[in-house]
Design an enzyme around this catalytic site. Structure first.
Site: not given
Ligand code: UD1
Length: 426
Positions: A22-23, A116, A121, A124, A305, A327, A397
């Site tokens: 999926k990811n 969520c 999440r 920025d 995950d 995380i 999902r």
């Molecule tokens: C992806 C995965 C999700 C997995 C996660 C961490 C997909 C579709 N989903 O989610 O299944 O649990 O990686 O391995 O690939 N953060 C910020 N600012 C940002 C973006 C992220 O502070 O702009 C923080 C988030 O709040 C979180 C951490 O970074 O605490 C990890 O997020 P991120 O690696 O971005 O996860 P996703 O891409 O949302």
């Protein structure tokens, strides 16, 4: 809402083929918007999140079909880069469309995907990455409009190796002028898969899988066909389920090198694991041993995950284990549900202290998010008696008919769906 009813206590046994990731599929489907023409993506699992992504693409004017495991897209008629708020809120991964639509149309309107169940999440890092490439960003309440006449390559350092931000910036940079370097990039296998896909369409990207990714902008991409990698989280979920039920399971279409941290942890609990090419065999007949400390961190460390699923195994282990989640701040919602089944787990801030019990008991529990739901299914399979897992849409999902997959391994698991006259049918 659908429910799963599980008669626990039966060891899983048999062979299954693992679904596509999926990811990996979600950003790849978004990346298709960078090219004009027909693209075919294979091994795309039938999941709610994929349905939402395809509905958004259709809303933007793209033709999209999903037969069996193959998605066929025709992006020639794409006419809009405005993602409606209602669709945006259905799935955080809609954020992946930002980079590609900005690169293709010079403009994109999205809405905050919102918080969520597992944490705040933020986005920025996505926004500052696109700004570094020359985008102007206007925020008005939850609406975010992004413009860029021409994206320009840049040196971008991520304060945290966000998976989604790394992918979004990579996709935007593909059609930017000049060279983009992303340092402290996330290293997840799904990012390598995105690089392979983009390069197959003619992009020039190196470094995915390391912490520095370099993208040399190109004028145009060419449509292609592609097959996504196996889902490492679904693989890991079934491996843990096999261990928790003390079963013997063979998994086909896996990528064992993506699961090194889980394999290491499972072996420490005493589970036997044999790897042969893309086949993983998991088996155990005895009570697992506890693990003093597991910490979730970005890849290649232990994945967040799989945190809730491995917690079920540790809840049945001989001894006390500690699980630290680094995380997502809200990712222990399964703990209260596991407690209803007899687990002895105490949460203190970001750590869970798990005192293993010899047995879990069936109960009615609620899936609060995707992976928490998967953990409750594993607990139900291992428990004595009947477990009812509610709010199954969370599980849908990320798992393609989880009851069918586990049913092939002998699990006694049935889905019940409500019908309009309030009766419940399987
Ligand atoms: C992806 C995965 C999700 C997995 C996660 C961490 C997909 C579709 N989903 O989610 O299944 O649990 O990686 O391995 O690939 N953060 C910020 N600012 C940002 C973006 C992220 O502070 O702009 C923080 C988030 O709040 C979180 C951490 O970074 O605490 C990890 O997020 P991120 O690696 O971005 O996860 P996703 O891409 O949302």
């Amino acid at each position: 809402m659908d429910k799963l009813v599980i008669e626990g206590g039966k060891p899983l046994s048999g062979t299954i083929v693992i679904q596509g990731a999926k990811n990996a599929a979600l950003p790849i489907l978004a990346a298709c918007m960078l090219v004009e023409g027909k693209v075919t993506i294979d091994h795309v699992p039938k999941l709610l999140d994929i349905d939402v992504m395809l509905n958004i693409l259709r809303e933007l004017g793209c033709r999209a079909e999903h037969d069996d495991q193959t998605v066929r897209l025709d992006t020639s008629s794409l006419h809009s880069s405005h993602i409606p708020e209602a669709l945006m809120r259905q799935m955080r991964s809609s954020i992946f469309l930002m980079g590609p639509l900005l690169a293709r149309f010079g403009e994109v309107t999205i809405y905050q995907p919102g918080g969520c169940a597992i944490g705040e999440r933020k986005i920025d890092l996505h926004l500052s990455g696109l700004e570094a490439l020359g985008a102007e960003i206007e925020e008005d309440g939850s609406r975010i409009v992004c413009y860029a006449k021409k994206l320009m390559g840049a040196e971008i350092h991520l304060d945290f190796p966000s998976v989604g931000a790394t992918e979004n910036i990579m996709m935007a940079a593909v059609l930017a002028e000049g060279l983009t370097t992303i340092s402290n990039a996330a290293r997840e296998p799904e990012i390598q898969d995105l690089q392979h896909f983009l390069n197959r369409m003619g992009a020039k990207i190196i470094g995915a899988g390391t912490d520095t990714i370099t993208v040399e902008g190109v004028e145009k991409l060419t449509p292609c066909s592609y097959q996504v990698i196996p889902d490492r989280i679904v693989t890991g979920t079934v491996m843990v389920a096999a261990a928790a039920t003390r079963g013997q399971v063979t998994l086909l279409n896996t990528c064992p090198s993506h699961l090194t941290s889980l394999i290491h942890v499972l072996r420490r609990t005493g589970v036997q694991i044999a790897v042969d090419g893309d086949i993983i065999k998991v088996g155990t007949a005895s009570r697992p041993k506890s693990i003093d400390r597991i910490v979730t961190s970005p890849y290649p460390a232990f994945p967040t995950d799989l945190q809730s699923q491995i917690m079920v195994l540790l809840a049945l282990a001989d001894g006390v284990s500690v699980m630290k989640e680094t995380i997502f701040e809200g990712r222990f919602k399964h703990v209260d549900e596991l407690a209803r089944m007899g687990a002895d787990i105490r949460v203190d801030l970001s750590s869970a202290f798990i005192r293993g019990v010899s047995r879990l008991y069936g109960a009615t529990v609620e899936a609060t998010d995707l992976r928490a739901g998967a953990a409750l299914v594993i607990a139900g399979l291992a428990a004595q008696g009947k477990t009812v897992v509610e709010q199954v849409h969370h599980i849908d999902r990320g798992y393609d008919r989880i009851e069918t997959m586990l049913g092939r391994l002998g699990a006694r698991i049935t889905r019940f769906s409500p019908v309009p006259n309030n009766t419940i049918v399987p």
